[in-house]
Design a protein around this motif. Structure first.
Motif, PDB file in Angstrom:
ATOM      1  N   ARG A  42       0.827  -1.205   0.000  1.00 33.00           N
ATOM      2  CA  ARG A  42       0.000   0.000   0.000  1.00 33.00           C
ATOM      3  C   ARG A  42       0.864   1.259   0.000  1.00 33.00           C
ATOM      4  NH1 ARG A  42      -4.828   0.027   3.835  1.00 33.00           N
ATOM      5  NH2 ARG A  42      -5.838   0.912   2.015  1.00 33.00           N
ATOM      6  N   GLU A  69      -5.140  -0.141  -8.673  1.00 29.20           N
ATOM      7  CA  GLU A  69      -6.290   0.272  -7.851  1.00 29.20           C
ATOM      8  C   GLU A  69      -7.048  -0.955  -7.346  1.00 29.20           C
ATOM      9  OE1 GLU A  69      -8.921   3.093  -9.667  1.00 29.20           O
ATOM     10  OE2 GLU A  69      -7.332   4.571  -9.955  1.00 29.20           O
ATOM     11  N   ASP A  72      -5.036  -2.465  -4.646  1.00 32.09           N
ATOM     12  CA  ASP A  72      -5.140  -1.650  -3.430  1.00 32.09           C
ATOM     13  C   ASP A  72      -6.448  -1.965  -2.694  1.00 32.09           C
ATOM     14  OD1 ASP A  72      -4.120   0.206  -1.668  1.00 32.09           O
ATOM     15  OD2 ASP A  72      -4.965   1.929  -2.703  1.00 32.09           O
ATOM     16  N   GLU A  76      -6.750  -3.555   0.941  1.00 28.39           N
ATOM     17  CA  GLU A  76      -7.533  -2.846   1.959  1.00 28.39           C
ATOM     18  C   GLU A  76      -8.530  -3.797   2.614  1.00 28.39           C
ATOM     19  OE1 GLU A  76     -10.634   0.937   1.997  1.00 28.39           O
ATOM     20  OE2 GLU A  76     -10.844  -0.651   0.530  1.00 28.39           O
ATOM     21  N   ILE A 162     -19.062   0.394  -9.303  1.00 25.95           N
ATOM     22  CA  ILE A 162     -19.449  -1.012  -9.245  1.00 25.95           C
ATOM     23  C   ILE A 162     -19.455  -1.648 -10.628  1.00 25.95           C
ATOM     24  CG2 ILE A 162     -22.007  -0.834  -9.447  1.00 25.95           C
ATOM     25  CD1 ILE A 162     -20.319  -2.849  -6.736  1.00 25.95           C
ATOM     26  N   LEU A 165     -15.865  -2.702 -11.843  1.00 19.64           N
ATOM     27  CA  LEU A 165     -15.015  -3.494 -10.956  1.00 19.64           C
ATOM     28  C   LEU A 165     -14.477  -4.738 -11.644  1.00 19.64           C
ATOM     29  CD1 LEU A 165     -16.631  -3.632  -7.456  1.00 19.64           C
ATOM     30  CD2 LEU A 165     -14.315  -3.001  -8.004  1.00 19.64           C
ATOM     31  N   SER A 201     -25.284  -1.467  -0.153  1.00 18.78           N
ATOM     32  CA  SER A 201     -24.448  -0.459   0.507  1.00 18.78           C
ATOM     33  C   SER A 201     -25.201   0.854   0.682  1.00 18.78           C
ATOM     34  CB  SER A 201     -23.170  -0.235  -0.305  1.00 18.78           C
ATOM     35  OG  SER A 201     -23.494   0.367  -1.536  1.00 18.78           O
TER      36      SER A 201
ATOM     37  N   GLU B  38     -19.787   0.200   4.299  1.00 15.34           N
ATOM     38  CA  GLU B  38     -18.995  -0.193   3.127  1.00 15.34           C
ATOM     39  C   GLU B  38     -19.438   0.532   1.858  1.00 15.34           C
ATOM     40  OE1 GLU B  38     -20.805  -2.414   4.857  1.00 15.34           O
ATOM     41  OE2 GLU B  38     -19.315  -3.479   6.065  1.00 15.34           O
ATOM     42  N   ARG B  39     -18.463   0.827   1.022  1.00 10.35           N
ATOM     43  CA  ARG B  39     -18.760   1.335  -0.320  1.00 10.35           C
ATOM     44  C   ARG B  39     -19.158   0.136  -1.191  1.00 10.35           C
ATOM     45  NH1 ARG B  39     -13.597   2.607   0.857  1.00 10.35           N
ATOM     46  NH2 ARG B  39     -12.795   1.477  -0.957  1.00 10.35           N
ATOM     47  N   PRO B  40     -19.917   0.370  -2.280  1.00 13.83           N
ATOM     48  CA  PRO B  40     -20.342  -0.753  -3.129  1.00 13.83           C
ATOM     49  C   PRO B  40     -19.173  -1.605  -3.605  1.00 13.83           C
ATOM     50  CG  PRO B  40     -21.384   1.295  -3.861  1.00 13.83           C
ATOM     51  CD  PRO B  40     -20.428   1.670  -2.775  1.00 13.83           C
ATOM     52  N   GLU B  41     -18.091  -0.955  -4.010  1.00 13.71           N
ATOM     53  CA  GLU B  41     -16.962  -1.720  -4.552  1.00 13.71           C
ATOM     54  C   GLU B  41     -16.283  -2.566  -3.471  1.00 13.71           C
ATOM     55  OE1 GLU B  41     -17.281   1.550  -4.522  1.00 13.71           O
ATOM     56  OE2 GLU B  41     -15.386   2.593  -4.197  1.00 13.71           O
ATOM     57  N   GLU B  42     -16.404  -2.117  -2.217  1.00 16.60           N
ATOM     58  CA  GLU B  42     -15.846  -2.930  -1.124  1.00 16.60           C
ATOM     59  C   GLU B  42     -16.620  -4.231  -0.999  1.00 16.60           C
ATOM     60  OE1 GLU B  42     -14.329  -0.975   2.670  1.00 16.60           O
ATOM     61  OE2 GLU B  42     -15.842   0.432   1.991  1.00 16.60           O
ATOM     62  N   LEU B  43     -17.952  -4.116  -1.048  1.00 13.94           N
ATOM     63  CA  LEU B  43     -18.772  -5.325  -0.918  1.00 13.94           C
ATOM     64  C   LEU B  43     -18.519  -6.277  -2.074  1.00 13.94           C
ATOM     65  CD1 LEU B  43     -22.251  -4.052   0.350  1.00 13.94           C
ATOM     66  CD2 LEU B  43     -20.493  -5.276   1.627  1.00 13.94           C
ATOM     67  N   MET B  44     -18.401  -5.725  -3.283  1.00  9.39           N
ATOM     68  CA  MET B  44     -18.154  -6.588  -4.450  1.00  9.39           C
ATOM     69  C   MET B  44     -16.825  -7.321  -4.284  1.00  9.39           C
ATOM     70  SD  MET B  44     -19.452  -7.657  -7.230  1.00  9.39           S
ATOM     71  CE  MET B  44     -20.246  -6.914  -8.630  1.00  9.39           C
ATOM     72  N   MET B  45     -15.829  -6.615  -3.781  1.00 10.01           N
ATOM     73  CA  MET B  45     -14.528  -7.268  -3.561  1.00 10.01           C
ATOM     74  C   MET B  45     -14.664  -8.358  -2.497  1.00 10.01           C
ATOM     75  SD  MET B  45     -11.364  -7.712  -4.223  1.00 10.01           S
ATOM     76  CE  MET B  45     -10.910  -6.408  -5.364  1.00 10.01           C
ATOM     77  N   LEU B 141      -8.435   2.992   1.706  1.00 12.93           N
ATOM     78  CA  LEU B 141      -7.590   2.870   0.521  1.00 12.93           C
ATOM     79  C   LEU B 141      -6.390   3.819   0.595  1.00 12.93           C
ATOM     80  CD1 LEU B 141     -10.058   2.655  -2.491  1.00 12.93           C
ATOM     81  CD2 LEU B 141      -8.363   0.982  -1.828  1.00 12.93           C
ATOM     82  N   SER B 142      -5.226   3.322   0.270  1.00  8.67           N
ATOM     83  CA  SER B 142      -4.046   4.173   0.349  1.00  8.67           C
ATOM     84  C   SER B 142      -4.084   5.274  -0.696  1.00  8.67           C
ATOM     85  CB  SER B 142      -2.783   3.329   0.193  1.00  8.67           C
ATOM     86  OG  SER B 142      -2.805   2.621  -1.011  1.00  8.67           O
ATOM     87  N   THR B 143      -4.751   5.039  -1.802  1.00  9.81           N
ATOM     88  CA  THR B 143      -4.830   6.080  -2.824  1.00  9.81           C
ATOM     89  C   THR B 143      -6.008   7.005  -2.568  1.00  9.81           C
ATOM     90  OG1 THR B 143      -6.224   4.632  -4.154  1.00  9.81           O
ATOM     91  CG2 THR B 143      -3.878   4.611  -4.634  1.00  9.81           C
ATOM     92  N   ALA B 145      -8.789   6.545  -3.504  1.00 12.51           N
ATOM     93  CA  ALA B 145      -9.650   6.512  -4.685  1.00 12.51           C
ATOM     94  C   ALA B 145     -10.472   5.244  -4.701  1.00 12.51           C
ATOM     95  CB  ALA B 145      -8.804   6.555  -5.946  1.00 12.51           C
ATOM     96  N   SER B 146     -11.636   5.336  -5.331  1.00 10.64           N
ATOM     97  CA  SER B 146     -12.423   4.126  -5.526  1.00 10.64           C
ATOM     98  C   SER B 146     -12.094   3.565  -6.898  1.00 10.64           C
ATOM     99  CB  SER B 146     -13.913   4.435  -5.412  1.00 10.64           C
ATOM    100  OG  SER B 146     -14.264   5.348  -6.413  1.00 10.64           O
ATOM    101  N   VAL B 147     -12.354   2.293  -7.050  1.00  7.96           N
ATOM    102  CA  VAL B 147     -12.083   1.677  -8.351  1.00  7.96           C
ATOM    103  C   VAL B 147     -13.170   2.086  -9.322  1.00  7.96           C
ATOM    104  CG1 VAL B 147     -11.901  -0.505  -9.575  1.00  7.96           C
ATOM    105  CG2 VAL B 147     -10.882  -0.253  -7.334  1.00  7.96           C
ATOM    106  N   SER B 148     -12.823   2.798 -10.352  1.00  8.97           N
ATOM    107  CA  SER B 148     -13.827   3.204 -11.335  1.00  8.97           C
ATOM    108  C   SER B 148     -13.195   3.286 -12.712  1.00  8.97           C
ATOM    109  CB  SER B 148     -14.415   4.555 -10.957  1.00  8.97           C
ATOM    110  OG  SER B 148     -13.404   5.517 -10.951  1.00  8.97           O
TER     111      SER B 148
END
Lengths: 202, 148
Positions: A42, A69, A72, A76, A162, A165, A201, B38-45, B141-143, B145-148
Motif C-alpha cells: 500500500r 487500484e 489496493d 484494503e 461497481i 469493478l 451499501s 462499506e462502499r459498493p466496490e468494497e462489498l463486491m470485492m 484505501l491508500s490512494t 480513490a475508488s475503483v472506477s
C-alpha cells in the motif's frame, strides 16, 4: 502467468491483466505473490516510484494503474477482514448462535444470508459449483426478492465504481473456468448482480 | 445471556424504547456511533474474496442446484441451518453481508422482539455490526480513490 480480465462485463474497452490468483483471499497468498508485506504494498502504491516498482515486479501490462487500484482495494479489504476476524472469532459461540437463531425466526432473513453465500460461491468461486450458469438468473432474482422484504432496493443503473469493478473467479480448474466464463459473459446477469450488491451499501 | 448491551444507532434506540418496559428491563443501550459503512466496490470485492468451504455449505450448494424456480431457491435457502456453521464461516458471512444489510435486519427485528432471547440475538447482531464498523474505520484505501 497473468490472468486476463476485463474492467466490465458489458464494456470491454481495456483488458485488465491482474496477477495470477487475484483477488487474494488471505494475507499469506497476497504477500507471497507481492514478495512483501501488505502495508508495504500500500505504501508503494502511493508513490510514483513505488507504483513503477510494482508494475515491473508483477509484470503488469495494459492499464496498470487500474490494476493497481484493484490490488489496493483487495489489500484494503484483507486488512479490514483481519481486523474484523480478530474480534469476531473471540465472541462466544453461543452469541453467534443466538444471532442466527433470532434471524431464523424470520425465514427470509436466513434466506437472504444463505443466498449471499451461494452467490459468493457460484459467481466468484465457481470451483465449488460448476453448474452455476443453469440457474444464475433465478438466484439473483431470489436475492433481490428476499432483500426487498427488508427494504433493500436495487438501483436502476450501477454506478461507475461497481460497474467497472474487476470480476474474477479466482484460481479454479480449467474446466470450471470455462463454466465461469459462461456466467461472466452473461452481461445482464452480472450487471444485475452488481446493482443488487450496490443496493446493499445504500 | 449473550450480551446485556445493545449497540444501537439513534433511530434503532427509538424503536427499542417503544418496546414493553418489562422487556427493556435489564438491557443497556450503547449508542452506535460508527459511520464507516462499506462502499459498493468494497462489498463486491468481499464477495470475490469470500471463502465458504465448510462441508455443510458444499452439500447445500449441491442440493439447491436442483431448484427450478426463484421460490424454490428461497425456500431451500431459508431451510439452511446457519447455526451449523463454524465461527470462521459465520465471520465470512457477516463480512460479506456488510453493515447496511445488518442494519436493515436489526431494524426489522427490533420492533418484533418479544422475549429476552430475541434481544440476546439482537445484542449479538449489533455487536458484530459494531466490530465491522470498527474494522471498516481501521483501514482505508491508500490512494483514497475508488475503483472506477
Amino acid at each position: 502467468m497473468i490472468m486476463a480480465q476485463t474492467s466490465s462485463v458489458t464494456e470491454m474497452p481495456n483488458p485488465l491483466e491482474y496477477p495470477e490468483g487475484f483477488p487474494y483471499r488471505d494475507r499469506e497468498s497476497a504477500e507471497a505473490k507481492f514478495g512483501m508485506e501488505l502495508d508495504k504494498v500500500r505504501t508503494k502504491i502511493q508513490s510514483d516510484e513505488g507504483r513503477r516498482e510494482l508494475i515491473q515486479k508483477l509484470n503488469l501490462n495494459g492499464n496498470a494503474d487500474k490494476v493497481l487500484e484493484g490490488i489496493d482495494l483487495n489489500v484494503e479489504q484483507l486488512k479490514k477482514k483481519e481486523s474484523f476476524f480478530m474480534k469476531m472469532l473471540k465472541l462466544p459461540g453461543r452469541a453467534v448462535k443466538s444471532a442466527f437463531n433470532v434471524m431464523g425466526r424470520h425465514p427470509f432473513l436466513t434466506s437472504a444470508a444463505v443466498i449471499a453465500i451461494i452467490i459468493a460461491i457460484l459467481y466468484f468461486t465457481p470451483a465449488l459449483a460448476p453448474t452455476a450458469g443453469e440457474y444464475g438468473t433465478k438466484l439473483v432474482q431470489a436475492f433481490k426478492g428476499t432483500l426487498a422484504k427488508i427494504g433493500v432496493g436495487t438501483p436502476e443503473a450501477a454506478t461507475d465504481a461497481i460497474s467497472k469493478l474487476p470480476i474474477t473467479g479466482g484460481s479454479v480448474p480449467p474446466e470450471v473456468v470455462r463454466e465461469a466464463e459462461e456466467i461472466l459473459q452473461s452481461p445482464g446477469m452480472m450487471d444485475e448482480l452488481g446493482r443488487v450488491i450496490e443496493g446493499l451499501s445504500q | 445471556m449473550a450480551d446485556m448491551v445493545l449497540h444501537l444507532r439513534k433511530e434503532e434506540a427509538k424503536i427499542f424504547r417503544g418496546l414493553p418496559k418489562d422487556l427493556q428491563d435489564g438491557w443497556k443501550v450503547a449508542e452506535e456511533k460508527g459511520t464507516s459503512d462499506e462502499r459498493p466496490e468494497e462489498l463486491m470485492m468481499r464477495y470475490q474474496m469470500a471463502s465458504f468451504d465448510h462441508p455443510s455449505i458444499r452439500a447445500f450448494i449441491k442440493s439447491v442446484q436442483g431448484a427450478k424456480s426463484v421460490g424454490e431457491i428461497e425456500k431451500a435457502a431459508a431451510s439452511f441451518d446457519l447455526t451449523s456453521l463454524p465461527q470462521e464461516q459465520a465471520a465470512e458471512l457477516f463480512f460479506v453481508l456488510g453493515t447496511n444489510l445488518m442494519g436493515r435486519m436489526i431494524q426489522y427485528l427490533l420492533p418484533k422482539a418479544a422475549h429476552d432471547k430475541d434481544l440476546e440475538g439482537l445484542a449479538a447482531l449489533t455487536l458484530i455490526r459494531h466490530f465491522l464498523l470498527e474494522a471498516n474505520a481501521s483501514a482505508s484505501l491508500s490512494t483514497g480513490a475508488s475503483v472506477s
